[in-house]
Every structure is written in C-alpha cells, then in structure tokens.
Design a protein around this motif. Structure first.
Motif, short mmCIF file in Angstrom:
data_model
loop_
_atom_site.label_atom_id
_atom_site.label_comp_id
_atom_site.label_asym_id
_atom_site.label_seq_id
_atom_site.Cartn_x
_atom_site.Cartn_y
_atom_site.Cartn_z
N CYS A 111 0.85 -1.19 0.00
CA CYS A 111 0.00 0.00 0.00
C CYS A 111 0.89 1.25 0.00
O CYS A 111 1.91 1.28 0.69
CB CYS A 111 -0.88 0.03 1.25
SG CYS A 111 -2.13 -1.26 1.29
N MET A 113 2.08 4.82 1.19
CA MET A 113 1.96 5.50 2.48
C MET A 113 2.20 6.99 2.30
O MET A 113 3.15 7.40 1.63
CB MET A 113 2.97 4.93 3.48
CG MET A 113 2.74 3.46 3.79
SD MET A 113 3.88 2.83 5.04
CE MET A 113 5.42 2.83 4.15
N ASP A 115 1.14 9.14 5.24
CA ASP A 115 0.99 9.69 6.59
C ASP A 115 2.33 9.71 7.30
O ASP A 115 2.86 8.67 7.68
CB ASP A 115 0.00 8.85 7.42
CG ASP A 115 -1.42 8.93 6.87
OD1 ASP A 115 -1.75 9.94 6.23
OD2 ASP A 115 -2.20 7.98 7.10
N SER A 122 3.25 5.95 8.42
CA SER A 122 2.24 4.94 8.75
C SER A 122 1.46 4.51 7.53
O SER A 122 1.16 5.31 6.64
CB SER A 122 1.25 5.50 9.78
OG SER A 122 1.93 5.91 10.93
N CYS A 123 1.09 3.23 7.52
CA CYS A 123 0.28 2.66 6.45
C CYS A 123 -1.17 2.63 6.91
O CYS A 123 -1.49 2.04 7.95
CB CYS A 123 0.76 1.25 6.12
SG CYS A 123 -0.19 0.49 4.79
N THR A 124 -2.04 3.25 6.13
CA THR A 124 -3.46 3.28 6.49
C THR A 124 -4.17 1.98 6.15
O THR A 124 -5.29 1.77 6.60
CB THR A 124 -4.17 4.46 5.80
OG1 THR A 124 -4.00 4.34 4.40
CG2 THR A 124 -3.62 5.79 6.27
N CYS A 125 -3.55 1.10 5.38
CA CYS A 125 -4.20 -0.17 5.02
C CYS A 125 -4.32 -1.10 6.22
O CYS A 125 -5.39 -1.62 6.50
CB CYS A 125 -3.43 -0.87 3.91
SG CYS A 125 -3.55 -0.07 2.31
N GLY A 127 -2.07 -0.56 9.32
CA GLY A 127 -1.50 0.00 10.53
C GLY A 127 -0.01 -0.17 10.76
O GLY A 127 0.48 0.18 11.82
N ARG A 129 3.86 0.66 10.87
CA ARG A 129 4.58 1.92 11.04
C ARG A 129 6.07 1.67 10.86
O ARG A 129 6.59 0.65 11.31
CB ARG A 129 4.31 2.51 12.42
CG ARG A 129 2.87 2.92 12.59
CD ARG A 129 2.59 3.47 13.94
NE ARG A 129 1.15 3.63 14.04
CZ ARG A 129 0.57 4.42 14.87
NH1 ARG A 129 1.28 5.11 15.72
NH2 ARG A 129 -0.74 4.52 14.90
#
Length: 161
Positions: A111, A113, A115, A122-125, A127, A129
C-alpha cells in the motif's frame, strides 16, 4: 416405442470447474496484492543500495528519477523527513547533514503511504509503522523494513539517483 440411450454430453467435470474458479480467484488476489516494481524501479533507480546520500558532484543517474533536484537540504527536517508522493519516496535527515531515502510502499501489502508524523510513516491499510530515519519496522503487521533508495546531495540540492 423405441428406447434410445442418452449419451452424456462431453464437458468439464465438477472438479475441473472448481479448480479453474479457484485458480482464477487466486490470480486476481495475487494481482491486487502485487507490487509495481517495474514502474517504480525504472523511475527511482531500484537496485541501488544503502539509502544514504553521497556528496559526489553530478551523481544522478540518467533515468526518469535522476537529474532534477528533488528537494533542498533545508526542506528536510533533522530527525524527520518529507514525503515525495509522485516519486513514492520519503527523504529523511537522521543527523545533521546526513540524508537517507526509502520507498513509501508498505512492505506488508504494497500500500502507498502518505501519513508522516515526526520520524514515523504509517500505512493506512493495516496500521504498519516505519522509521523514516532507518526504514525499520516500528509496528507490524509488516516484518520487512522499507526498501532503501539512493539520493545524492550536491551543494544544497537532493537528487533521487
């Protein structure tokens, strides 16, 4: 009345149909989870190792990602980093004058990233880090560190090699 025997129509059996459907589903799942290594490799110099900066004059490679300055050294905070979304890279400054770069593609399920807070991306897919200072995993489910990218520093310009 004549009795005719009914001949079965040749075709796939149930086992063949189920196997084909499973294979098609697996192919779709693997395609969705696959990475776009060819595209990112050609524009970001994939295969270069180290993730550290060099201070050699004119050190950019002649590729789509090399040549043009990515950032000024003043744009990268010490102890933090800055994301370059189009290049799929984050550039950090772990210590004064030391610059590193890492892919912003999560090593868990690929995914992208975007953020970044402090020194953590951080990966929003799912979580995961990662530290932008060394690429290490700070929190799973990812277990592999971020892929290092090579940057070159020439004066106050940072170039993705």
């Amino acid at each position: 009345m004549t009795s005719e025997s009914v001949q079965p129509v040749p075709g796939p059996n149930r086992r063949a149909v189920v196997a084909a459907a499973g294979a098609a589903g697996l192919a779709v799942a693997l395609t969705a989870c696959g990475s776009d290594d060819k595209a990112s490799g050609s524009s970001t110099g994939q295969g270069a190792t180290g993730g550290g900066a060099t201070n050699e004059g004119g050190g950019a490679s002649a590729g789509a990602g090399g040549g043009a300055a990515l950032a000024k050294t003043a744009d990268i905070p010490e102890g933090g980093g800055k994301i370059f979304k189009d290049e799929k890279v984050v550039v950090s400054q772990p210590a004064a004058g030391q610059y590193k770069a890492f892919s912003t593609i999560c090593t868990h399920w690929n995914c992208p990233m975007v953020d970044l807070e402090g020194d953590t991306i951080s990966c929003t897919c799912h979580g995961s880090r990662f530290s932008v200072l060394d690429g290490s995993v700070k929190k799973g489910p990812a277990v592999k560190p971020l892929e290092a990218r090579q940057v070159t520093v020439d004066g106050d310009s940072i170039t993705l090699a």
